[in-house]
Design an enzyme around this catalytic site. Structure first.
Site, PDB file in Angstrom:
ATOM      1  N   ARG A   1       0.823  -1.209   0.000  1.00 18.72           N
ATOM      2  CA  ARG A   1       0.000   0.000   0.000  1.00 18.72           C
ATOM      3  C   ARG A   1       0.852   1.252   0.000  1.00 18.72           C
ATOM      4  NH1 ARG A   1      -2.829   3.464  -0.766  1.00 18.72           N
ATOM      5  NH2 ARG A   1      -4.874   4.009   0.053  1.00 18.72           N
TER       6      ARG A   1
ATOM      7  N   LEU B   1     -11.756   5.320  -4.641  1.00 19.11           N
ATOM      8  CA  LEU B   1     -11.811   6.278  -3.531  1.00 19.11           C
ATOM      9  C   LEU B   1     -10.884   5.917  -2.358  1.00 19.11           C
ATOM     10  CD1 LEU B   1     -13.390   8.885  -2.808  1.00 19.11           C
ATOM     11  CD2 LEU B   1     -14.910   7.437  -1.446  1.00 19.11           C
ATOM     12  N   ASP B   2     -10.090   6.875  -1.914  1.00 19.82           N
ATOM     13  CA  ASP B   2      -9.188   6.722  -0.771  1.00 19.82           C
ATOM     14  C   ASP B   2      -8.158   5.614  -0.969  1.00 19.82           C
ATOM     15  OD1 ASP B   2     -10.634   8.746   0.395  1.00 19.82           O
ATOM     16  OD2 ASP B   2     -11.855   7.422   1.632  1.00 19.82           O
ATOM     17  N   GLU B   3      -7.900   5.246  -2.224  1.00 18.43           N
ATOM     18  CA  GLU B   3      -6.957   4.159  -2.483  1.00 18.43           C
ATOM     19  C   GLU B   3      -5.770   4.618  -3.330  1.00 18.43           C
ATOM     20  OE1 GLU B   3      -6.638   1.145  -1.445  1.00 18.43           O
ATOM     21  OE2 GLU B   3      -8.535   0.766  -0.432  1.00 18.43           O
TER      22      GLU B   3
ATOM     23  N   GLY C   1     -13.513   6.414   3.781  1.00 16.36           N
ATOM     24  CA  GLY C   1     -14.880   6.878   3.658  1.00 16.36           C
ATOM     25  C   GLY C   1     -15.198   8.050   4.554  1.00 16.36           C
TER      26      GLY C   1
END
Lengths: 281, 281, 281, 281
Positions: free
Chosen positions: A208, C224-226, C198
């Protein structure tokens, strides 16, 4: 004179501090440390006191009894510095166990370790050096796992164990055991929960590309990696860190985070407020 | 209902908590936050309470009076969130003033700034944007310095100022002014005191090759850079950082350290124990 | 003399450094800063150089051309300190925008902001004070959202925008826009990703009882958010912190994390290696 | 294939990187890591390279020779991971020695410890557990001190020692010894230098009321506590920490700071630039 620790929790309402401090005055005590918290989430009141007093335990308990009854308190009376009877479970990795043993001997961590149990023999010589009994049992079949958990319960019973520490013990405990020892098992997870739950957190962290890795000490519940968090720490890493370097870098955070959590627990500084912990540092 | 802050200090002896909490019960109050400390160095006891109550100030004061007298307490009754009347002194650098103004407006810092005084006009437009009166006076001659300090005292008197903040005000205040406003002036020093006292701390830090630089918020006394420390922070630097980069890197630590100290002071969390501070965070 | 920044990436193989440094010698340049990284994950080589030279851009480009061709490099030649053309998107919360503006004016952040766009008018006066054009458009219907995104693309075109910063812009961008501006949009997420993805991350953090909260600056992708993480920071909180206090505490981390990410990007220190970033600090 | 480390320093001028990288290409090497620094203070250029190559040492040295001569470089060729021959000096406190031993065994610290010398016998059993020879000699008279230092030099000679580590060795070394082993002795000082030089730093820190305490690893020179700083760390404390608690809290910083400094030194990451260190992390 003795130094006592009083921890208590009850529904929050006016007058608690005055009532408790009155009982302490009655028992000839002097409050040397005091922390309290009113939880907006649960409506519960939490308190931890350190009290200097010459009174014996019975006098203390007698003085506190009317107050604890009136407010329907859950409470506990302990002695400052009394070593906590602690069972350590480990596997192959030695960094957390080494830190617990070193600090215990150095006088920085008030625990007694009547036994270290492991599913591998690797840490035997380390335990021997610190003169802590050690036993290892293979845990590869369901039967062996059952036997291992039975042995845990036997040891808990026999030594009146107050805390079980999972010092990088890599097995998942059965829900029954988690239930039976609820609020008495602390685990170190090698990630900054709730990020990277489950297996191989450092590999996940590398993939990540996170810029900080961490460790989380938490109570064990049957809901894996979801128990109440006691302490967390992080350390900076960068793009050049490989998965295996993350493992090595993270070990320091793991051991200091776990030791910190055990220390606070041993000093009666950790209280449960639903799914959250109160830490009276 | 009102939220009160009670801060008090007295010689340490048994029964203080019970006596105080009794007075609070009497005034119909409920203790929502409580911190205490017994100083081993000076034998003094310190306490800060937050109390929820419907009682007016007089009732509170009446209830507390017998206790504060019996224990010869220095004490203070304040209202949670009441803005502290604060005079800011600045010079050319805007980072600390900007942070105070931004946070005050954002509702994170309970202070009133009736005036910003400076020995340079540079920050005038910043003050104007935040609608805070601003005046600047050259301070290059002894006479001008005297006049500037007279003006400070006049403003303190006129606005009933409770705190003077030196937000990178680069002049040394006279011993007389320090004495007169003792315990009411907070300065930010751009080093990790006691390292690098005096002028040009970043230049000193570079020459010495330190690996962390810092900032220190402290009370001002006539003994330069030696007043009681309120808060300190550090940030990592390396061999590649030049003196002027250290200046830039350090400014963040300066402004957050100063703002933090002012915030704690405004919330009655800073008490003096000889040359040391008690911070009830 | 000029100070140049060369950034490049290509498949890793021997001789790259020598070839590049040869081209720089040929162009009369002197390497004053150099960082490189060979990615074990992707087999790619990354490099960032700062070069002092009197040569004009054409000479530089001519000297580099044979090398960049031979190694099939993606590369870029920039000038140290050149302000990056940046479009800021904001909403109601001002802390991130304020930090960008303050540091830009203070000379700590080499960006040009030809425009701030918002879906609320609240930050207009702040922008005006810093003399940055500001426009706000309601974004409550799908049609308004479409119009807003069209306006973004128009501004990007018109001002040759190199970076779009989501400074707590609370709307989700369409996948098409994300795709079109891929690698050019930086967002600040108010949690320590991948924890608390989120909405309402601070509320989630409170409920979970974490002991550190954080902020994450990352590239925006349609997932999203990745998107690839650029920078992360955390700050310690405790059981007494309410959700709304977490919001306030976290804002400092948000603004310094975002500003840091923008600063590194503006200095050509951020390179993409698959889903991860290389940061040449 | 082998992994080599090249470290070098010379007066800064154009073309160094190209010349060095050319020599490495000639020796069939591939640069896998590269760091450089041009010191504005001294005009010196510093570089550290990691190189993968199948060439034997002689080939490498031959290829480098013309370049190192042309630029009058001080340089060194080492092998990645080669254990550094290290002599540890200790006294009674075990935390630093324990950390060095534990990490050495865990494979995190590439050093060989042919001997631990102490002026007290206390740490003998710890050394024995880790199978490191240990000898203790009383050092209370000038004659004993002389003999101890003679023994140090004898051990340095006999084992070709590359680094002497003062792991809380509480004696001041003679100027002659400092001179003779200049650049080869690392000490851990239990304060954040230059604050609290000299004896009893934690007592000084308590008296001064600092909010952070620290530790400093530095080269030993005859000028006490003034040698070039290699690494520093701090940890937060508060008003409630007594002097003896500071001692205990600070020990973690001491051991991790010292181990970090030794690790960097063993990996040829520490270079001297006058009174400052270059750390190629």
């Amino acid at each position: 004179s003795m130094h006592w620790i009083v921890t208590l929790t009850c529904d929050d309402r006016p007058g608690i501090v005055h009532a408790i401090s009155g009982a302490i005055v009655e028992a000839g005590g002097n409050i040397t440390e005091s922390q309290q918290f009113s939880s907006g989430d649960t409506g519960r009141f939490f308190m931890r006191l350190q009290v200097e007093s010459d009174a014996p335990r019975e006098v203390f308990e007698q003085a506190l009894a009317p107050v604890t009854e009136r407010y329907a308190m859950e409470w506990q009376l302990d002695v400052v510095g009394r070593p906590l009877r602690t069972l350590v479970l480990a596997s192959k990795a030695g960094h957390c166990v080494n830190d617990l043993l070193y600090r215990q001997r150095a006088g920085q961590l008030a625990i007694d370790m009547p036994l270290i149990m492991s599913n591998h023999p690797d840490l035997g010589s380390l335990a021997t050096f610190y003169e802590v009994p050690f036993e290892s049992h293979a845990v590869t079949t369901p039967g062996q796992k059952l036997a291992f958990e039975d042995r845990i319960l036997e040891v808990v019973e026999q030594h009146d164990i107050e805390l079980v520490v999972l010092a990088r013990y890599m097995q998942i405990l059965s829900p029954e055991l988690c239930e039976q020892l609820s609020g008495k098992i602390i685990n170190i997870h090698h990630s900054f929960l709730p990020g990277f739950k489950g297996a191989n957190p450092y590999k996940q962290a590398h993939a990540r590309g996170v810029k900080l890795i961490g460790a989380t000490a938490h109570f064990v519940t049957s809901d894996l990696d979801e128990g109440p968090i006691i302490e967390q720490n992080v350390v900076r890493v960068d793009h050049a860190s490989t998965s295996s370097e993350l493992v090595s870098i993270g070990q320091d955070e793991e051991s200091r985070t776990l030791t910190q959590a055990v220390k606070w627990f041993a000093e009666d500084r950790v209280l449960l407020d639903g799914a959250r912990t109160i830490i009276f540092r």
